[in-house]
Design a protein around this motif. Sequence first.
Motif, PDB file in Angstrom:
ATOM      1  N   GLN A 122       7.969   2.985 -17.491  1.00 38.51           N
ATOM      2  CA  GLN A 122       7.612   1.750 -17.456  1.00 38.51           C
ATOM      3  C   GLN A 122       6.923   0.980 -16.718  1.00 38.51           C
ATOM      4  O   GLN A 122       6.465   0.350 -17.096  1.00 38.51           O
ATOM      5  CB  GLN A 122       8.919   0.191 -17.322  1.00 38.51           C
ATOM      6  N   GLN A 123       7.468   1.133 -15.440  1.00 37.35           N
ATOM      7  CA  GLN A 123       6.580   1.237 -14.047  1.00 37.35           C
ATOM      8  C   GLN A 123       5.240   1.607 -14.489  1.00 37.35           C
ATOM      9  O   GLN A 123       4.504   0.611 -13.545  1.00 37.35           O
ATOM     10  CB  GLN A 123       7.413   1.365 -12.491  1.00 37.35           C
ATOM     11  N   LEU A 124       4.239   2.798 -14.781  1.00 42.88           N
ATOM     12  CA  LEU A 124       3.779   2.885 -14.263  1.00 42.88           C
ATOM     13  C   LEU A 124       2.331   2.013 -15.829  1.00 42.88           C
ATOM     14  O   LEU A 124       1.954   1.610 -15.597  1.00 42.88           O
ATOM     15  CB  LEU A 124       3.791   4.826 -15.201  1.00 42.88           C
ATOM     16  N   GLN A 125       3.496   1.845 -16.669  1.00 43.78           N
ATOM     17  CA  GLN A 125       2.516   0.627 -17.190  1.00 43.78           C
ATOM     18  C   GLN A 125       2.361  -0.847 -16.716  1.00 43.78           C
ATOM     19  O   GLN A 125       1.079  -1.296 -16.836  1.00 43.78           O
ATOM     20  CB  GLN A 125       3.504   0.535 -18.772  1.00 43.78           C
ATOM     21  N   ILE A 126       4.257  -0.860 -16.088  1.00 46.15           N
ATOM     22  CA  ILE A 126       3.526  -2.160 -15.213  1.00 46.15           C
ATOM     23  C   ILE A 126       2.618  -2.059 -14.234  1.00 46.15           C
ATOM     24  O   ILE A 126       1.040  -2.459 -14.109  1.00 46.15           O
ATOM     25  CB  ILE A 126       4.435  -2.868 -14.668  1.00 46.15           C
ATOM     26  N   TYR A 127       1.939  -0.833 -13.727  1.00 41.77           N
ATOM     27  CA  TYR A 127       1.270  -0.516 -12.827  1.00 41.77           C
ATOM     28  C   TYR A 127       0.114  -0.836 -13.728  1.00 41.77           C
ATOM     29  O   TYR A 127      -0.952  -1.435 -12.790  1.00 41.77           O
ATOM     30  CB  TYR A 127       1.094   0.117 -11.930  1.00 41.77           C
ATOM     31  N   GLY A 182       0.276  -1.526   0.047  1.00 44.96           N
ATOM     32  CA  GLY A 182       0.186   0.096   0.108  1.00 44.96           C
ATOM     33  C   GLY A 182       1.055   0.956  -0.158  1.00 44.96           C
ATOM     34  O   GLY A 182       0.857   2.347   0.827  1.00 44.96           O
ATOM     35  N   ILE A 183       1.825   1.256  -0.549  1.00 47.46           N
ATOM     36  CA  ILE A 183       2.632   2.258  -0.419  1.00 47.46           C
ATOM     37  C   ILE A 183       1.925   3.761  -1.181  1.00 47.46           C
ATOM     38  O   ILE A 183       1.721   2.965  -2.880  1.00 47.46           O
ATOM     39  CB  ILE A 183       4.006   2.106  -1.705  1.00 47.46           C
ATOM     40  N   THR A 184       1.825   4.839  -0.982  1.00 48.50           N
ATOM     41  CA  THR A 184       1.430   6.221  -1.466  1.00 48.50           C
ATOM     42  C   THR A 184       2.405   6.639  -2.349  1.00 48.50           C
ATOM     43  O   THR A 184       2.305   7.607  -3.146  1.00 48.50           O
ATOM     44  CB  THR A 184       0.542   7.017  -0.449  1.00 48.50           C
ATOM     45  N   ASP A 185       4.074   6.910  -1.710  1.00 47.99           N
ATOM     46  CA  ASP A 185       5.200   8.346  -2.413  1.00 47.99           C
ATOM     47  C   ASP A 185       6.355   6.565  -2.147  1.00 47.99           C
ATOM     48  O   ASP A 185       6.489   6.652  -0.988  1.00 47.99           O
ATOM     49  CB  ASP A 185       4.716   9.411  -0.942  1.00 47.99           C
ATOM     50  N   VAL A 186       6.860   7.471  -3.487  1.00 46.80           N
ATOM     51  CA  VAL A 186       8.394   6.858  -2.996  1.00 46.80           C
ATOM     52  C   VAL A 186       9.319   8.164  -3.322  1.00 46.80           C
ATOM     53  O   VAL A 186       8.539   9.109  -3.881  1.00 46.80           O
ATOM     54  CB  VAL A 186       8.324   5.651  -4.658  1.00 46.80           C
ATOM     55  N   VAL A 187      10.505   7.464  -2.168  1.00 46.97           N
ATOM     56  CA  VAL A 187      11.605   9.051  -2.469  1.00 46.97           C
ATOM     57  C   VAL A 187      12.401   7.731  -3.178  1.00 46.97           C
ATOM     58  O   VAL A 187      12.965   7.149  -2.380  1.00 46.97           O
ATOM     59  CB  VAL A 187      11.297   9.679  -0.827  1.00 46.97           C
ATOM     60  N   PRO A 202       2.129   4.727  -6.887  1.00 50.61           N
ATOM     61  CA  PRO A 202       2.407   6.153  -6.461  1.00 50.61           C
ATOM     62  C   PRO A 202       2.569   7.188  -6.527  1.00 50.61           C
ATOM     63  O   PRO A 202       3.326   7.627  -8.488  1.00 50.61           O
ATOM     64  CB  PRO A 202       3.622   5.531  -5.357  1.00 50.61           C
ATOM     65  N   ASN A 203       3.228   8.374  -6.011  1.00 48.33           N
ATOM     66  CA  ASN A 203       3.912   9.132  -6.059  1.00 48.33           C
ATOM     67  C   ASN A 203       5.137   8.968  -5.891  1.00 48.33           C
ATOM     68  O   ASN A 203       5.466   8.290  -5.506  1.00 48.33           O
ATOM     69  CB  ASN A 203       3.916  10.845  -5.721  1.00 48.33           C
TER      70      ASN A 203
END
Length: 291
Positions: free
Chosen positions: A203-208, A187-192, A216-217
């Motif tokens: 690429q990760q956006l397409q996998i999501y 349930g990660i909402t934000d990644v730094v 996440p943001n």
Amino acid sequence: MTKLLQYRGRFAPSPTGPLHFGSLVTALASYLEAKSVSGQWLVRIEDLDPLREPPEATEKILSSLDAHGLSSDEPVRFQSHHHSDYQTATEQLLKACKAYRCSCSRKQLQAHQGRHPQHCRDGGSATKDQPFAIRFALSDEHCQWQDLLLGRQQQLVQAEIDDPVILRKEGFFAYQLAVVVDDMDQGITDVVRGSDLLDMTAQQLQIYRALNATPPNWLHIPVIVNEQGQKLSKQNHAPALDNCKPVENLFAALSALNQQPPQSLLCESVDNLLDWSRTHWNRRAVHLTSQ
């Protein structure tokens, strides 16, 4: 009224060696971004490749985090314990025709400018009788998203040429799949994370999307470099953190993040230094370090 999700961030090192200063900067930035909004901060060990992971590395990383007061709000997650989750996601993608078997070698792909001479995306000649990887099938896209530090970002994604491996020929699951599955599951909402990972975002956006999940943001911070201008990393022989000097290390990390900590913090405890850091955390100031 829409209920806002509680901030859930994470720090996810690979156990290929002890924690170094560059890793501490990323860990501290992700920790402060979460804690400044009363969010949760999790630690994940990305132990996907046992061939590159010294057995003592994980313990050293966790000891360094503990020495610097950076404690996970939930039990540490180990990717090596979640192969079944990655396998389920892989099968889902294969069934949806969003992944495919590929027996092409790197040499073959390079010789064909990234195209698959065995036409793997179309079913090709890859069979279960020969070694094969599984790749995610990207779609051509001019991807755009908003980075919380860097602002509007754009990346061109090329189908076939850019298709990432999600399961290697050796049988190890790859980062691009595991990081998405883990962030979904936790349930990660934000990644730094460091800006060296910026190019992987599209690429990760397409996998999501392929897994029917909300991404996440993202907030990408400048990477720390050595005197030669190389990213501080285990591959470049970055020295391990001295756990006997946590206050000095954290003070230096705050300075690298352009938080302008007062010199008086060097005489404080780790807890007091982190308390000041949470109260004074200024995300916008980080961007100035790369100007």
